[in-house]
Write a protein that holds these residues in place. Sequence first.
Motif, short mmCIF file in Angstrom:
data_model
loop_
_atom_site.label_atom_id
_atom_site.label_comp_id
_atom_site.label_asym_id
_atom_site.label_seq_id
_atom_site.Cartn_x
_atom_site.Cartn_y
_atom_site.Cartn_z
N THR A 3 -2.35 -10.81 33.55
CA THR A 3 -1.21 -11.55 34.02
C THR A 3 -0.17 -11.70 32.91
OG1 THR A 3 -2.51 -13.14 35.40
CG2 THR A 3 -0.25 -13.91 35.03
N LEU A 4 1.11 -11.48 33.30
CA LEU A 4 2.32 -11.40 32.40
C LEU A 4 3.21 -12.38 33.04
CD1 LEU A 4 3.03 -7.73 31.44
CD2 LEU A 4 1.72 -9.58 30.00
N PHE A 5 3.45 -13.76 32.09
CA PHE A 5 4.45 -14.52 32.76
C PHE A 5 5.94 -14.14 32.30
CE2 PHE A 5 0.71 -17.22 32.29
CZ PHE A 5 0.73 -17.82 33.52
N ASP A 6 6.81 -14.21 33.27
CA ASP A 6 8.21 -14.00 33.22
C ASP A 6 8.92 -15.19 32.41
OD1 ASP A 6 11.02 -13.71 33.76
OD2 ASP A 6 10.48 -12.19 35.65
N LEU A 7 9.56 -14.94 31.50
CA LEU A 7 10.17 -15.86 30.64
C LEU A 7 11.37 -16.53 31.53
CD1 LEU A 7 10.68 -14.38 27.22
CD2 LEU A 7 9.05 -16.08 27.76
N ALA A 12 12.87 -21.63 34.47
CA ALA A 12 13.30 -22.44 35.40
C ALA A 12 12.21 -23.78 35.60
CB ALA A 12 13.37 -21.53 36.85
N PHE A 13 11.07 -23.19 35.34
CA PHE A 13 9.93 -24.17 35.36
C PHE A 13 10.07 -25.15 34.47
CE2 PHE A 13 5.65 -25.58 33.51
CZ PHE A 13 5.22 -26.26 34.74
N VAL A 14 10.54 -25.30 33.11
CA VAL A 14 10.63 -26.02 32.20
C VAL A 14 11.93 -27.16 32.63
CG1 VAL A 14 11.40 -26.57 29.86
CG2 VAL A 14 9.65 -24.98 30.24
N GLU A 66 0.89 -29.15 33.65
CA GLU A 66 1.14 -29.78 32.40
C GLU A 66 0.37 -28.88 31.23
OE1 GLU A 66 -1.19 -33.34 32.80
OE2 GLU A 66 0.71 -34.46 33.66
N GLN A 67 -0.64 -28.04 31.59
CA GLN A 67 -1.29 -27.21 30.73
C GLN A 67 -0.30 -25.86 30.29
OE1 GLN A 67 -5.13 -26.30 32.33
NE2 GLN A 67 -6.06 -27.86 31.57
N ALA A 72 4.67 -22.83 27.93
CA ALA A 72 6.01 -22.24 28.41
C ALA A 72 7.03 -22.57 27.29
CB ALA A 72 6.41 -22.89 29.47
N ARG A 73 7.09 -23.79 26.81
CA ARG A 73 8.05 -24.22 25.50
C ARG A 73 7.93 -23.25 24.45
NH1 ARG A 73 10.54 -28.79 27.36
NH2 ARG A 73 9.41 -30.47 28.54
N ARG A 74 6.68 -23.24 24.07
CA ARG A 74 6.44 -22.39 22.83
C ARG A 74 6.90 -20.78 23.01
NH1 ARG A 74 0.28 -23.45 22.08
NH2 ARG A 74 0.05 -21.69 20.89
#
Length: 292
Positions: A3-7, A12-14, A66-67, A72-74
């Motif tokens: 799984t690769l998260f799209d920045l 948008a999530f943050v 939350e996890q 995401a912020r980092r």
Amino acid sequence: MNTLFDLDLLHAFVAVVDARNFTAASRHLNLTQSTVSQKILRLEETAGLRLLDRSKRTVRPTEAGEQLLGYARRMLSLNDEAVATLSRVSMNRTLRLGLPEDLASAFLTPVLADFIRSHDKVTLDVTSGLSQDLRRGYDVGEFDLVVVKQRSGGKDGVTRWPDPLGWLDSAMHPVIEADPLPLVAFPPHGLYRSDMTQALDAAGRRWNIVYTSSSLASIQSAIADGLGVGLLPLRAALPVHRVLTEAQGLPEIPPMEIAIHHRQDASALILAVAAALADAIDRGGHGGNTGS
């Protein structure tokens, strides 16, 4: 599972979590609310989990959200850091310079340090070595500018200075009377070595090389300690040396010259470095340059 998260989706999530609703987040991101909603849905599909609780008026992250939020912020912070670093690198200009060891250590390195302090977007890549190696590297494009010692009489080089040579012996432990004459020299094909041996051959003086080094400081020490006589630029003579003349039966050697080489289409920065180095060489006792 890979799984690769799209920045972009994490961004948008943050934004939604920080704004606590999609409307404010869409304004912050300068996107439509439906576009932001689609990004969150795609992120949840990637994670395979529900990340936001939309059941209440204020949007809040789920336990999984939350996890993910800290990660995401980092990840976004690291991305910003990488972008900033590469932006600084792209603004910097690296200048590749080649300098002879004796000139570099004597008085040119302070000039380069001053240049760096006044040009914070410039990085210097400086190589110190034998003139023949530096010139060879310049000819094949390894350097933007070189200062080299070369034979005089030509017109090769942007700016040139005479560099007279002298026979040096030890002031405390002279060996000029020895037969064969012991010699201290640079490695084969280095400057001064062939001049020294050929001149002695022409004068009928027997000789023997007893010490070889590519370091000027080592050559100077060997001469001072009485290992042998050496041929060096007169500027390299130290108080522990004795400068020999024809009166001691040694032939006069034609002078060498110091030359700066850079290309005709050199950048303004290279021209500025060349001017600073030329000024330092002038101040170092090599006035009367013969720049072409």
